[in-house]
Design a protein around this motif. Sequence first.
Motif, PDB file in Angstrom:
ATOM      1  N   SER A  50       0.809  -1.227   0.000  1.00  0.00           N
ATOM      2  CA  SER A  50       0.000   0.000   0.000  1.00  0.00           C
ATOM      3  C   SER A  50       0.837   1.270   0.000  1.00  0.00           C
ATOM      4  CB  SER A  50      -0.955   0.007   1.191  1.00  0.00           C
ATOM      5  OG  SER A  50      -0.237  -0.013   2.406  1.00  0.00           O
ATOM      6  N   GLU A  51       2.092   1.171   0.435  1.00  0.00           N
ATOM      7  CA  GLU A  51       2.939   2.365   0.416  1.00  0.00           C
ATOM      8  C   GLU A  51       3.441   2.691  -0.996  1.00  0.00           C
ATOM      9  OE1 GLU A  51       4.905  -1.313   1.532  1.00  0.00           O
ATOM     10  OE2 GLU A  51       3.441  -0.223   2.694  1.00  0.00           O
ATOM     11  N   TYR A  52       3.319   1.727  -1.928  1.00  0.00           N
ATOM     12  CA  TYR A  52       3.803   1.931  -3.293  1.00  0.00           C
ATOM     13  C   TYR A  52       2.703   1.908  -4.352  1.00  0.00           C
ATOM     14  CZ  TYR A  52       8.012   0.485  -0.832  1.00  0.00           C
ATOM     15  OH  TYR A  52       9.026   0.379   0.087  1.00  0.00           O
ATOM     16  N   ILE A  53       1.632   1.199  -4.065  1.00  0.00           N
ATOM     17  CA  ILE A  53       0.591   0.959  -5.066  1.00  0.00           C
ATOM     18  C   ILE A  53      -0.710   1.620  -4.628  1.00  0.00           C
ATOM     19  CG2 ILE A  53      -0.735  -0.816  -6.269  1.00  0.00           C
ATOM     20  CD1 ILE A  53       1.557  -2.779  -5.520  1.00  0.00           C
ATOM     21  N   LYS A  54      -1.382   2.283  -5.573  1.00  0.00           N
ATOM     22  CA  LYS A  54      -2.696   2.848  -5.293  1.00  0.00           C
ATOM     23  C   LYS A  54      -3.767   1.890  -5.802  1.00  0.00           C
ATOM     24  CE  LYS A  54      -1.685   7.740  -5.242  1.00  0.00           C
ATOM     25  NZ  LYS A  54      -2.199   9.042  -5.585  1.00  0.00           N
ATOM     26  N   VAL A  55      -4.822   1.753  -4.994  1.00  0.00           N
ATOM     27  CA  VAL A  55      -5.959   0.922  -5.372  1.00  0.00           C
ATOM     28  C   VAL A  55      -7.191   1.812  -5.418  1.00  0.00           C
ATOM     29  CG1 VAL A  55      -7.491  -0.923  -4.588  1.00  0.00           C
ATOM     30  CG2 VAL A  55      -5.021  -1.217  -4.431  1.00  0.00           C
ATOM     31  N   ASN A  56      -7.928   1.726  -6.523  1.00  0.00           N
ATOM     32  CA  ASN A  56      -9.167   2.484  -6.683  1.00  0.00           C
ATOM     33  C   ASN A  56     -10.304   1.639  -6.099  1.00  0.00           C
ATOM     34  OD1 ASN A  56     -11.129   4.272  -7.447  1.00  0.00           O
ATOM     35  ND2 ASN A  56     -10.983   3.832  -9.629  1.00  0.00           N
ATOM     36  N   SER A  57     -10.824   2.048  -4.946  1.00  0.00           N
ATOM     37  CA  SER A  57     -11.861   1.277  -4.256  1.00  0.00           C
ATOM     38  C   SER A  57     -13.245   1.624  -4.769  1.00  0.00           C
ATOM     39  CB  SER A  57     -11.799   1.561  -2.754  1.00  0.00           C
ATOM     40  OG  SER A  57     -10.588   1.090  -2.218  1.00  0.00           O
ATOM     41  N   PHE A  58     -14.024   0.589  -5.036  1.00  0.00           N
ATOM     42  CA  PHE A  58     -15.422   0.712  -5.461  1.00  0.00           C
ATOM     43  C   PHE A  58     -15.589   1.643  -6.664  1.00  0.00           C
ATOM     44  CE2 PHE A  58     -15.401   0.122  -0.779  1.00  0.00           C
ATOM     45  CZ  PHE A  58     -15.858  -1.172  -0.762  1.00  0.00           C
ATOM     46  N   ASP A  59     -14.579   1.735  -7.490  1.00  0.00           N
ATOM     47  CA  ASP A  59     -14.609   2.593  -8.679  1.00  0.00           C
ATOM     48  C   ASP A  59     -14.928   4.043  -8.325  1.00  0.00           C
ATOM     49  OD1 ASP A  59     -14.036   0.431 -10.441  1.00  0.00           O
ATOM     50  OD2 ASP A  59     -16.140  -0.168 -10.357  1.00  0.00           O
ATOM     51  N   LEU A  60     -14.560   4.458  -7.109  1.00  0.00           N
ATOM     52  CA  LEU A  60     -14.874   5.812  -6.648  1.00  0.00           C
ATOM     53  C   LEU A  60     -13.636   6.664  -6.402  1.00  0.00           C
ATOM     54  CD1 LEU A  60     -17.682   5.090  -4.033  1.00  0.00           C
ATOM     55  CD2 LEU A  60     -17.943   6.088  -6.304  1.00  0.00           C
TER      56      LEU A  60
END
Length: 157
Positions: A50-60
């Motif tokens: 999580s410190e390197y990669i971004k995750v788009n949650s619930f397409d929001l």
Amino acid sequence: MKKSVMLLFLAVIFIGCKPKQAVTNTKLDTKLEVAIKGNWTVTSVTYPGSEYIKVNSFDLADSKCFVGSTWKFISNNNKGEMALTNASCTSFSSPITWYINKEGNFVMKIINDTKAKKVLEGYILTIANSTETSFQLIDKVNVGGKFVNVTYQFNKN
């Protein structure tokens, strides 16, 4: 002859009317639904890298924007609300519909200004570590070709 034709006709109807199995079981875990009834806040969102990669949650929004978000779950009609309130992110709020099935899947639709029956897509997460004051929702997300668990920690207000 009439009996054999009638039996054949009934057999065709019986086989042709076999119920379709749903992707997720819709038999509700009402005890668990009642346990998470109320107002909650997401206190953390964690996943490997999580410190390197971004995750788009619930397409929001970015998953970190969900930290501090407020959620309301109403168990008797499986409706609720969610609101992103993180000051460093774009704010968002929407009604939701949700339920928890017997397999421990939390099934949710973000409604916005649409009727729930017209929203055809939703999200299936796993509910874990449920207590009177906290629970987790776990989403499996594809990151670089690998599925990782994104864990949303909820604490009761």
